[in-house]
Design a protein around this motif. Structure first.
Motif, PDB file in Angstrom:
ATOM      1  N   LEU A   1      -1.095  43.274 -54.706  1.00 20.14           N
ATOM      2  CA  LEU A   1       0.334  43.541 -54.565  1.00 20.14           C
ATOM      3  C   LEU A   1       1.150  42.727 -55.561  1.00 20.14           C
ATOM      4  CD1 LEU A   1       0.897  43.815 -50.698  1.00 20.14           C
ATOM      5  CD2 LEU A   1       1.284  45.594 -52.409  1.00 20.14           C
ATOM      6  N   ALA A   2       0.770  41.461 -55.737  1.00 19.62           N
ATOM      7  CA  ALA A   2       1.505  40.597 -56.665  1.00 19.62           C
ATOM      8  C   ALA A   2       1.405  41.112 -58.102  1.00 19.62           C
ATOM      9  CB  ALA A   2       0.968  39.167 -56.575  1.00 19.62           C
ATOM     10  N   LEU A   3       0.250  41.693 -58.461  1.00 21.16           N
ATOM     11  CA  LEU A   3       0.015  42.136 -59.838  1.00 21.16           C
ATOM     12  C   LEU A   3       0.161  43.647 -60.007  1.00 21.16           C
ATOM     13  CD1 LEU A   3      -3.117  39.899 -60.583  1.00 21.16           C
ATOM     14  CD2 LEU A   3      -0.735  39.450 -61.192  1.00 21.16           C
ATOM     15  N   TYR A   4       0.643  44.340 -58.969  1.00 18.32           N
ATOM     16  CA  TYR A   4       0.724  45.796 -59.009  1.00 18.32           C
ATOM     17  C   TYR A   4       1.586  46.328 -60.159  1.00 18.32           C
ATOM     18  CZ  TYR A   4       1.204  50.616 -57.386  1.00 18.32           C
ATOM     19  OH  TYR A   4       1.184  51.982 -57.300  1.00 18.32           O
ATOM     20  N   PRO A   5       2.753  45.733 -60.464  1.00 20.96           N
ATOM     21  CA  PRO A   5       3.533  46.237 -61.609  1.00 20.96           C
ATOM     22  C   PRO A   5       2.738  46.256 -62.918  1.00 20.96           C
ATOM     23  CG  PRO A   5       4.897  44.798 -60.279  1.00 20.96           C
ATOM     24  CD  PRO A   5       3.496  44.685 -59.741  1.00 20.96           C
ATOM     25  N   LEU A   6       1.861  45.273 -63.115  1.00 21.09           N
ATOM     26  CA  LEU A   6       1.004  45.278 -64.305  1.00 21.09           C
ATOM     27  C   LEU A   6       0.036  46.457 -64.274  1.00 21.09           C
ATOM     28  CD1 LEU A   6       0.070  41.514 -64.865  1.00 21.09           C
ATOM     29  CD2 LEU A   6       1.331  42.997 -66.437  1.00 21.09           C
TER      30      LEU A   6
ATOM     31  N   ARG B   1      -6.334  50.568 -49.814  1.00 20.95           N
ATOM     32  CA  ARG B   1      -7.468  50.520 -50.742  1.00 20.95           C
ATOM     33  C   ARG B   1      -7.925  49.084 -50.992  1.00 20.95           C
ATOM     34  NH1 ARG B   1      -6.938  49.964 -56.462  1.00 20.95           N
ATOM     35  NH2 ARG B   1      -8.984  50.025 -57.422  1.00 20.95           N
ATOM     36  N   SER B   2      -6.981  48.164 -51.159  1.00 18.08           N
ATOM     37  CA  SER B   2      -7.341  46.771 -51.421  1.00 18.08           C
ATOM     38  C   SER B   2      -8.040  46.151 -50.222  1.00 18.08           C
ATOM     39  CB  SER B   2      -6.088  45.965 -51.779  1.00 18.08           C
ATOM     40  OG  SER B   2      -5.505  46.444 -52.955  1.00 18.08           O
ATOM     41  N   CYS B   3      -7.528  46.463 -49.022  1.00 15.44           N
ATOM     42  CA  CYS B   3      -8.169  45.960 -47.807  1.00 15.44           C
ATOM     43  C   CYS B   3      -9.621  46.425 -47.734  1.00 15.44           C
ATOM     44  CB  CYS B   3      -7.413  46.440 -46.568  1.00 15.44           C
ATOM     45  SG  CYS B   3      -5.933  45.490 -46.164  1.00 15.44           S
ATOM     46  N   LEU B   4      -9.814  47.737 -47.975  1.00 18.03           N
ATOM     47  CA  LEU B   4     -11.158  48.293 -47.895  1.00 18.03           C
ATOM     48  C   LEU B   4     -12.049  47.777 -49.028  1.00 18.03           C
ATOM     49  CD1 LEU B   4     -10.385  52.008 -46.958  1.00 18.03           C
ATOM     50  CD2 LEU B   4     -11.482  50.299 -45.510  1.00 18.03           C
ATOM     51  N   THR B   5     -11.531  47.869 -50.268  1.00 20.07           N
ATOM     52  CA  THR B   5     -12.353  47.513 -51.431  1.00 20.07           C
ATOM     53  C   THR B   5     -12.755  46.046 -51.417  1.00 20.07           C
ATOM     54  OG1 THR B   5     -11.274  49.215 -52.776  1.00 20.07           O
ATOM     55  CG2 THR B   5     -12.457  47.470 -53.946  1.00 20.07           C
ATOM     56  N   TRP B   6     -11.753  45.155 -51.349  1.00 16.14           N
ATOM     57  CA  TRP B   6     -12.056  43.731 -51.419  1.00 16.14           C
ATOM     58  C   TRP B   6     -12.688  43.208 -50.143  1.00 16.14           C
ATOM     59  CZ3 TRP B   6     -12.680  41.443 -55.749  1.00 16.14           C
ATOM     60  CH2 TRP B   6     -11.979  41.891 -56.879  1.00 16.14           C
ATOM     61  N   GLY B   7     -12.313  43.808 -48.993  1.00 16.87           N
ATOM     62  CA  GLY B   7     -12.962  43.413 -47.750  1.00 16.87           C
ATOM     63  C   GLY B   7     -14.433  43.783 -47.756  1.00 16.87           C
ATOM     64  N   LEU B   8     -14.738  45.048 -48.123  1.00 14.18           N
ATOM     65  CA  LEU B   8     -16.127  45.486 -48.181  1.00 14.18           C
ATOM     66  C   LEU B   8     -16.916  44.734 -49.249  1.00 14.18           C
ATOM     67  CD1 LEU B   8     -15.689  49.361 -47.834  1.00 14.18           C
ATOM     68  CD2 LEU B   8     -16.838  47.851 -46.205  1.00 14.18           C
ATOM     69  N   THR B   9     -16.311  44.604 -50.442  1.00 13.04           N
ATOM     70  CA  THR B   9     -17.005  43.910 -51.530  1.00 13.04           C
ATOM     71  C   THR B   9     -17.351  42.481 -51.137  1.00 13.04           C
ATOM     72  OG1 THR B   9     -15.860  45.237 -53.210  1.00 13.04           O
ATOM     73  CG2 THR B   9     -16.840  43.170 -53.939  1.00 13.04           C
TER      74      THR B   9
END
Length: 303
Positions: A225-230, A277-285
């Motif tokens: 979220l912090a880097l989303y604009p990039l 997506r971030s919850c799923l991706t980084w949580g699963l990873t």
């Protein structure tokens, strides 16, 4: 006294050998965990990408993908699957290798500064290696370029037709500066707080798999979220190919700001899906990575 010294020397050698095994094992464990999480979350990723490019709502992005049909739904899967697998290999592997080099005292927990530095450097390596994959992926996923670039091969042929400098700057490494900034900062933040958050949850008596899952989900979501604009800027820059839509970095920043109505809320369109997506991706990873690393470590120790 001599026997004691030899025993200490033997313990030191075994510890160094185990550290080397942990470092090399981190590459394979990172690859498997990233492959699985990427395959599971690809549909969400593609929907977010359409929101980033067209400033669509979730419903509009889903409707566009539905009109294109299931045959084209997984168009663009191979580049992120390959790149994310390589990303996990590089990110976790180089981070652990660098941490071993940076650690002032291997027998004690690493400091925040050591974790931050190792994460920042591993993210920079990841960006340099994987920028071409993200570039091809972003061109493929832009529905406006389906006719001109129907497949990966057509994009590679386009880039390879340029001179050497243009092939790198305009082709494969388009958008490198914001990618370097996003990946290095993101990796530094992720590795700085992943383990402390997980360990803080573990002492509360939660199931063994839950602390890593929650730590990865929370840490990854806040970082993304912090880097989303990039990420929005990168998606727009890397979807451009030489022609009238090809803009400089400054022009791209201004174009993205203008196309999103000069509003931060519109710039964060796709943010709700990004959280999921971030919850799923980084949580699963994170959960898969820690599970595999712990169990392969236990197995090698027994052996």
């Amino acid at each position: 006294m001599g026997d004691k010294a030899r025993m200490q020397h033997g313990d030191s050698e075994r510890r160094e050998e185990e550290e080397r095994r942990w470092s090399s094992r981190s590459y394979s464990v990172g690859a498997v965990s990233s492959f699985l999480s990427t395959f599971i979350t690809f549909p969400i990723y593609k929907t977010i990408f359409r929101q980033q490019i067209h400033a669509f709502s979730i419903q509009e992005a889903i409707q566009q993908l539905r009109r294109e049909g299931m045959r084209r739904f997984y168009r663009g899967l191979f580049p992120p699957l390959l790149s994310k697998t390589l990303q996990g290999t590089l990110l976790f592997g180089t981070h652990d290798s660098l941490l071993l080099l940076l650690a002032s005292n291997p027998s004690e927990p690493c400091t925040l500064g050591e974790r931050w530095t190792a994460g920042f450097l591993s993210g920079s390596v990841e960006a340099l290696v994987l920028n071409p994959f993200e570039r091809v992926q972003n061109v493929l996923q832009d529905g406006r370029k389906d006719v001109r670039f129907p497949n990966t091969r057509s994009i590679l042929q386009e880039f390879n037709s340029y001179g050497l400098k243009e092939r790198l700057v305009v082709g494969y490494y388009r958008g490198l500066s914001p990618v370097l900034l996003r990946n290095s900062l993101g990796s530094a933040l992720y590795f700085s707080f992943k383990d402390p958050l997980r360990d803080g949850l573990a002492v509360r008596g939660l199931p063994s798999w839950l602390p890593a899952l929650v730590s990865g989900s929370v840490n990854g979501t806040v970082t993304c979220l912090a880097l989303y604009p990039l990420s929005v800027l990168i998606a727009n820059m890397q979807s451009q190919v030489v022609g009238r839509d090809f803009l400089s970095l400054r022009q791209s920043v201004w174009s993205v700001w203008e196309s999103h109505g000069r509003k931060l809320t519109l710039l964060y369109r796709g943010g709700s899906l990004l959280v999921l997506r971030s919850c799923l991706t980084w949580g699963l990873t994170t959960a898969i990575h820690d599970f595999l690393k712990e169990n392969t470590g236990q197995k090698s120790w027994v052996e």
